[in-house]
Structure formats: C-alpha cells, structure tokens
Motif scaffolding. Structure first.
Motif, PDB file in Angstrom:
ATOM      1  N   SER A 124      41.937  39.785  46.036  1.00 61.54           N
ATOM      2  CA  SER A 124      42.505  40.426  44.836  1.00 61.54           C
ATOM      3  C   SER A 124      42.733  39.390  43.728  1.00 61.54           C
ATOM      4  O   SER A 124      42.592  39.699  42.545  1.00 61.54           O
ATOM      5  CB  SER A 124      43.818  41.123  45.173  1.00 61.54           C
ATOM      6  N   TRP A 125      43.086  38.154  44.098  1.00 64.94           N
ATOM      7  CA  TRP A 125      43.225  37.088  43.095  1.00 64.94           C
ATOM      8  C   TRP A 125      41.933  36.934  42.308  1.00 64.94           C
ATOM      9  O   TRP A 125      41.929  36.833  41.082  1.00 64.94           O
ATOM     10  CB  TRP A 125      43.485  35.743  43.789  1.00 64.94           C
ATOM     11  N   PHE A 126      40.834  36.877  43.058  1.00 70.41           N
ATOM     12  CA  PHE A 126      39.543  36.576  42.426  1.00 70.41           C
ATOM     13  C   PHE A 126      39.023  37.790  41.664  1.00 70.41           C
ATOM     14  O   PHE A 126      38.381  37.646  40.631  1.00 70.41           O
ATOM     15  CB  PHE A 126      38.558  36.067  43.490  1.00 70.41           C
ATOM     16  N   ASN A 127      39.306  38.974  42.181  1.00 69.86           N
ATOM     17  CA  ASN A 127      38.964  40.186  41.423  1.00 69.86           C
ATOM     18  C   ASN A 127      39.745  40.223  40.112  1.00 69.86           C
ATOM     19  O   ASN A 127      39.202  40.554  39.060  1.00 69.86           O
ATOM     20  CB  ASN A 127      39.266  41.434  42.259  1.00 69.86           C
ATOM     21  N   GLY A 155      37.873  24.573  38.132  1.00 70.90           N
ATOM     22  CA  GLY A 155      36.829  23.777  38.779  1.00 70.90           C
ATOM     23  C   GLY A 155      35.562  24.594  38.972  1.00 70.90           C
ATOM     24  O   GLY A 155      35.087  25.261  38.049  1.00 70.90           O
ATOM     25  N   ASP A 156      35.062  24.563  40.190  1.00 71.71           N
ATOM     26  CA  ASP A 156      33.792  25.235  40.507  1.00 71.71           C
ATOM     27  C   ASP A 156      33.843  26.750  40.361  1.00 71.71           C
ATOM     28  O   ASP A 156      32.797  27.390  40.343  1.00 71.71           O
ATOM     29  CB  ASP A 156      33.412  24.944  41.970  1.00 71.71           C
ATOM     30  N   ASP A 209      33.291  33.701  44.252  1.00 74.25           N
ATOM     31  CA  ASP A 209      34.293  32.680  43.929  1.00 74.25           C
ATOM     32  C   ASP A 209      35.216  32.411  45.116  1.00 74.25           C
ATOM     33  O   ASP A 209      35.595  31.270  45.377  1.00 74.25           O
ATOM     34  CB  ASP A 209      35.139  33.120  42.726  1.00 74.25           C
ATOM     35  N   LEU A 210      35.584  33.470  45.832  1.00 70.98           N
ATOM     36  CA  LEU A 210      36.443  33.280  47.012  1.00 70.98           C
ATOM     37  C   LEU A 210      35.729  32.379  48.025  1.00 70.98           C
ATOM     38  O   LEU A 210      36.346  31.486  48.616  1.00 70.98           O
ATOM     39  CB  LEU A 210      36.798  34.633  47.645  1.00 70.98           C
ATOM     40  N   ILE A 211      34.433  32.598  48.196  1.00 72.59           N
ATOM     41  CA  ILE A 211      33.680  31.807  49.175  1.00 72.59           C
ATOM     42  C   ILE A 211      33.660  30.324  48.756  1.00 72.59           C
ATOM     43  O   ILE A 211      33.986  29.444  49.560  1.00 72.59           O
ATOM     44  CB  ILE A 211      32.245  32.364  49.320  1.00 72.59           C
TER      45      ILE A 211
END
Ligand code: TPU
Ligand code: MG
Length: 564
Positions: free
Chosen positions: A393-396, A263-264, A545-547
């Motif tokens: 860590s997921w987004f990294n 998605g976004d 992305d986390l935000i």
C-alpha cells in the motif's frame, strides 16, 4: 458544581483545539471520564482496545494537530504506549492520559490489581518517560495545573507525545480554573543572532551553487512550514522532490515538483535530476534505512544543507534554537530580487520521461494490482485523504497523482502494521468533511480489524480498500518463509458482524475490475457508514518498486557483524 482536576485537564484539551478524545474505560479512569464528559465541546469517543485508542488519537492528531487518549492503568496503558512510541516517531503531539492507583496506596506496600503484583507502581511512568517528551504523575490536586500544563505545552512545542497519569481519587478533587490557552500555546522565539547567521550561511550555500534542488522530508508538517516551503520553492525556482514519508507535503501540481526522491525507487526522472544537482536543501528529512533504500540513497556531505525544525547545518556550521519558519522567511527575503536558481528545473523538463498512459484492464478479467490502483486513483479529489498502511500500500500510494489539497498519511518511521485501521478512524473523527480512503493489506488488517466497528458506530463514510493477496507480500519480497502466509478471512463478510442490529457499513468482494467499479459506486453512495472493498489479487502481484526496495533493505539487514 465543584471545578476539578479532571475539568482542568478537559478544558486545557478543548483550549488546544480538541473536539474529541478517545477512551477505553477501566476502574482507574472512570471518575476522570465522568469529569471529561462534563466539558462543553469535548466529545468522548470509545475504542475497542487501547492500542487502537492510541492510534486513533494519533490519526486524529494528523488531521487536527493534536490528539488525546484516555486509558486505564497498566493493562490499558502498556498497550497504548506502543501507539505513543508511534506518535513520537511520527512527530505527533498525542496526550496519553492514564488512570492510576489511589494516592493513598502509593508507597503503602499494597499490592493492587492491574499491576505487575509488586507495590511499586512507578514502572509505567518510567516506561512513558522513554516514549514521550514529558511524562508526569499527578497524586495531588495542588500539583495538577502545573504538571498538566507542563505536559501539554511540551508536547505542542516538540510535536511529540506526552503522558499524564492521575491517581484515580484525585481527578474529582477541587482545582483552580485554567488561565488563557496562550500560556501553553506560546513558543520561545528564534534567537535573533543565530537566525541571522543561519540565514547568511544558507544564502552563501545557495550562492555558491549553480544547480540546487530541494528535498522535502516528513517533519515539514510538524514544523508548520508547508506553505513556507512552497514560497521558498517559488523564490528559488529549482526542482522540489519529496521523500517517501513526506508524500503530499508539497503540492504535486506545483510546476517545480518532480515527485518522490527515493533512490532506485524514485518517481520517473526524480533520481536523475537529484543526482545532477550540485547542492541539496534538505527540509526536515529523516534518513533511516527505509528512506535511504537500505543506505543506498543517503544525501550527505558538503553539498547538503540541513534545514531542520530547530536546527540548521550548512557550510560546516551548525545553528540551533531557530524556528524553521523564521529561517525560511528570512531566506526568502534575502533571495528576493536575485536571479532564479532554476537550472535543475530546466534540466528536469528535458530529461523527464513522458507519462506512460494508464491501461484499463478488461473489466471481466481477474483483478490485478495495477487495475486496483487505477480505480483508486480515480477517486482522489482535492478533499481526499488516503491513509496507506505498511506493505505494498505504501508503494501504491507513492504512485498516486494527487490533486491540490489531497493528502496521504503514512506511518513509515514506526511502521506498525495495523496502524491504519484505528488511525483512519481517528482521522475520520477529526475530518468528517473529507473523503477518507484507507488502503490496507490483509495481514495488517488482522491486527486491528475490530476498530472498523467504531466507524460503523459513528456512521463514518470511510472507504477501505482491503488488499487480499493472501499474506505478508512486503515480507515475501524482503525475506520469504512459511511465516508470511496468513489465515484467510471473509473480510467483506466482517461488515455484517460489525453492523449487528443497527449498523450501515457495507462489505464487497471484488475479483474483477467490473466488480471493483460496482463496489466503488456503492461505497461513494454510502453516507451512513464505512464500506470495505476486499480486492482479491495474486500473492506476488505487487509493485516493481516494492521488489527493488525490498531487495535493498534485505541486503542492509543482512550485513554481517563488523569485525572489530
Ligand atoms: O501488501 P502486503 O501484503 O505486503 O501487506 P500486508 O498483507 O498488510 O502484510 C504486511 C506484512 C508486514 C509484517 C508482518 N509488514 N511488516 N511486518 C512486520 C511487522 C510486524 N508487527 C508489527 C506490529 N509491525 C510490523 N511492521
Ligand atoms: Mg497482504
């Protein structure tokens, strides 16, 4: 030597490819552990607690295809069952083996230790039934072969965990030897008529579309279809995107790969090309609130064809009882020689934004997330596995560019913080030849930190990036409050504690880019144990992305009850 129930179980585990099993001792399983120790080629590996034991077996199964954990009754097994729920969610055949009360006590009215204090000991089996695909209780040697084979065979077929409890006085009882492994490895073939119709329907679905795209989901490995998916992509010629939880399940250097569709928070250009497509072939997806970004990116409807492990749905028809690998092979054969459906790839090459150069931080400036990620990226080789914990860590991990062969392991369906420490341990036990990198937030690490001691014990040269951002940053982005602040630890200093008198683990704290670089060099040189690099960054220094994702998930969580 008498051949026993414990030997039978151990030999079956060895036959399905296990070289190790994880264990925590307790009086209900001690005799069983003795029996397992007698199996050639099956090593017993110990854990600090049963939750970690379960997650170690889960991590082992990721690298090895299956895993096993042996625990004691109730006090051990009820902790391990959390990890078994995780193995169910993550489609990993982990065999949980629990010692159980003496067979003479069942139905006797006796109250036993390590139970809830009532004479019915059946509750553990009942709980296990809800969290596994097969759960059996062995109270006599005569039943053992059938029950053991049933549990292991079902786990391997379903790629789900199974549960075996063995009364503590039964594991040393005489038992026949097991036959060949084929009996538990063989799987029922696809139904040929259904297979043909499913392939017809998918071929029609593709023929009717000008701009198809492929979406790879997180159960592709469990389906055993990673290679087949590459060949399907080569045949079709269209763009391939992966779902977040399927990161590394499709080679990122493949010319048709467009990154993560999420998605976004998709990779640059991936959402646009996905939205442009007029048909999506979804291979083994799991659509949940996280993977759909709070239900904002949920592919459904007539333009979606579902290609699941045993189930196909396309053109308003559903087909069950077929193996995905047979479906893909059949589809490839059907599409051979036809013009490529490469419109999405042609368009993606037009719209794909140019790659932004990665800035190198001033080496003496305070460490920031982007610099930390840049340095970790530099470590990735084709034999690297990155185990990325819940949190930023997921987004990294999602932003990493993977060379062919590199793997990323995520636990996005279960999402148990702390999973990664024991899972990394188990993974490293199974794949000592790989470079194993863990990315773990400070909050997550505090749940399961002690399992680093087992990495020290087995001299596993794992590199742990401990992200010290002073709290639960992922939760801060979803919904903040005082509960997201945690007690700080001297994380790097912990390595001395775990080393004690004989360990060779190393711990470093990095507060600048230069310190991190130095620590990484020392980590790569350390072959005698794990290296923990504590990366100190600001509490709000997270990926954008986390935000964005956190906001969407929070909105989904906050939906008021529907008026009925
Ligand atoms: O990068 P960052 O700071 O977000 O990661 P960290 O520090 O590891 O914090 C993770 C915070 C978090 C919590 C507390 N993420 N999910 N949760 C909820 C949660 C609570 N308990 C378990 C066993 N699993 C969870 N996911
Ligand atoms: Mg944190």
């Amino acid at each position: 030597m008498t051949y026993t129930v414990g030997h039978y179980l151990g030999e079956r585990l060895a036959q399905i490819g296990l070289k190790d099993h994880f264990a925590v001792a307790g009086d209900y399983n001690l005799v069983l552990l003795d029996q397992l120790l007698e199996i050639d080629g099956l090593r017993q590996v110990y854990c600090c607690n049963e939750l970690n034991c379960g997650f170690s077996a889960e991590g082992y199964a990721r690298a090895n295809g299956a895993g096993a954990a042996v625990v004691t009754f109730s006090v051990g097994a009820l902790s391990a069952l959390n990890a078994i729920g995780g193995a169910y969610a993550e489609n990993l055949p982990v065999i949980l083996i629990s010692g159980a009360p003496n067979s003479n006590d069942h139905g006797s009215g006796h109250i036993l230790h390590h139970t809830i204090g009532t004479p019915d000991y059946g509750y553990q089996l009942e709980i296990a039934k809800r969290l596994t695909c097969a759960a059996v209780s062995i109270t006599s040697a005569g039943d053992a072969p059938v029950l053991i084979d049933h549990a292991i065979r079902t786990a391997l077929r379903e790629k789900k965990p199974a549960y075996i409890e063995i009364a503590c006085n039964v594991s040393s009882q005489p038992c026949p030897r097991p036959g060949p492994a084929g009996a538990i490895l063989a799987d029922a073939p696809s139904d040929p008529d259904t297979l043909k119709l499913a392939i017809d329907e998918l071929a029609d679905f593709i023929a009717a579309r000008r701009k198809p795209i492929m979406l790879v989901g997180s159960r592709l490995r469990a389906a055993g279809c990673e290679d087949a998916a590459i060949r399907l992509a080569d045949t079709l010629g269209c763009v391939v995107t992966t779902m977040a939880a399927a990161k590394s399940f499709f080679p990122e250097d493949h010319p048709a790969y467009a990154g993560t569709y999420w998605g976004d928070v998709s990779s640059p250009g991936a959402q646009q090309i996905f939205d442009w497509a007029d048909g999506v072939l979804c291979l083994t997806p799991v659509f949940n609130d996280y993977s759909t970004v709070g239900w904002t990116a949920w592919p459904r409807g007539d333009n979606v064809a579902l290609m699941d492990t045993r189930h196909i749905a396309a053109g308003g028809k559903a087909f069950d009882g077929v193996h995905l690998r047979d479906v893909i092979e059949g589809l490839i054969a059907r599409l051979k020689g036809q013009p490529k459906k490469d419109a999405t790839l042609v368009e993606y090459r037009r719209i794909k934004p140019p790659e932004a150069p990665v800035a190198v931080a001033d080496p003496s400036a305070p460490l920031v997330r982007a610099e930390m990620a840049r340095q970790i990226q530099g470590l990735l080789t084709s034999d690297t596995s990155v185990i990325a914990e819940t949190g930023d860590s997921w987004f990294n991990a999602m932003q990493m560019k993977l060379p062919r062969g590199a793997r990323v392991e995520l636990e996005m369906q279960w999402g148990h913080i702390g999973w990664s420490v024991p899972a990394t341990f188990g993974y490293a036990v199974a794949a000592p030849e790989r470079r194993i990198i863990a990315m773990i937030g400070d909050g997550s690490f505090q749940l399961t930190a002690q399992e680093v001691a087992q990495m020290v014990r087995l001299k596993l040269p794992v590199i742990i990036f401990l992200v010290n951002n002073r709290g639960y940053t992922i939760e801060v982005q979803i919904h903040d409050g005082p509960y997201n602040n945690i007690k700080n630890w001297d994380y790097a200093g912990l390595m001395n504690v775990f080393n004690a008198e004989d360990g060779h683990g190393k711990g470093f704290r990095a507060t600048t880019g230069a310190e991190m670089e130095k620590a990484i060099a020392a980590a790569v040189a350390n072959k005698e144990g794990p290296t923990l690099i504590e990366c100190v960054i600001d509490r709000d220094d997270c990926t954008s992305d986390l935000i964005s994702w956190g906001r969407r998930v929070a909105t989904a969580n906050a939906r008021p009850p529907a008026v009925r």
